[in-house]
Design a protein around this motif. Structure first.
Motif: not given
Length: 156
Positions: A113-131
């Motif tokens: 789990e690379h930090e950049g990957e985790i950040r992208i997923v976190a940003d996408a999760c938030k923008a998709m309206g998920l918790s």
């Protein structure tokens, strides 16, 4: 004359890219995650193709063509949240959760789990309206899937 010389060495202009729909947006996010560590591996490419085939009913060739388009969209890409908002606005909750699961599958494709990957997923999760809980569940689900696959390889 100098301008003509430079133009001769420029690559030809590509046809314009399609407007992304939810499928292309998800594919571009998957590519973005896979390329974020600057090590775009064949395993990640194959996984993206399998995910696109599974989620959208493509055969292997169709999935590879969609991924190739997604690679181009990523290269010309808007921000991560633009793709994720498009997914949120055009799909239901179940599809968004499946998209989040797919993002985590690609993150864990190399078992790291690379930090950049985790950040992208976190940003996408938030923008998709998920918790955050949705994100944690998707990560756990992807980890379990990876563990199951590794166990099957060892036993098979």
């Amino acid at each position: 004359m100098l301008r003509k010389l430079f133009q001769a060495f420029r690559p030809p202009q590509n046809a314009s890219l399609p407007d992304p729909d939810a499928e292309l947006a998800l594919g571009a996010l998957l590519v973005r995650i896979a390329q974020s560590d600057r090590d775009y591996q064949l395993e990640e490419i194959s996984l993206i193709d399998r995910i696109l085939a599974r989620l959208y009913g493509h055969n292997a060739i169709e999935a590879a063509k969609v991924r190739a388009t997604c690679e181009k969209l990523h290269a010309a890409a808007p921000q991560t949240d633009t793709f994720a908002r498009l997914i949120r606005e055009t799909t239901g909750l179940e599809e968004r959760l499946a998209a989040l699961d797919a993002l985590w599958e690609v993150v864990l494709a190399d078992n790291l789990e690379h930090e950049g990957e985790i950040r992208i997923v976190a940003d996408a999760c938030k923008a998709m309206g998920l918790s955050g809980k949705d994100n944690d569940r998707a990560r756990d689900k992807a980890r379990q899937k990876l563990t199951d696959q590794l166990a099957a390889q060892e036993n098979g």
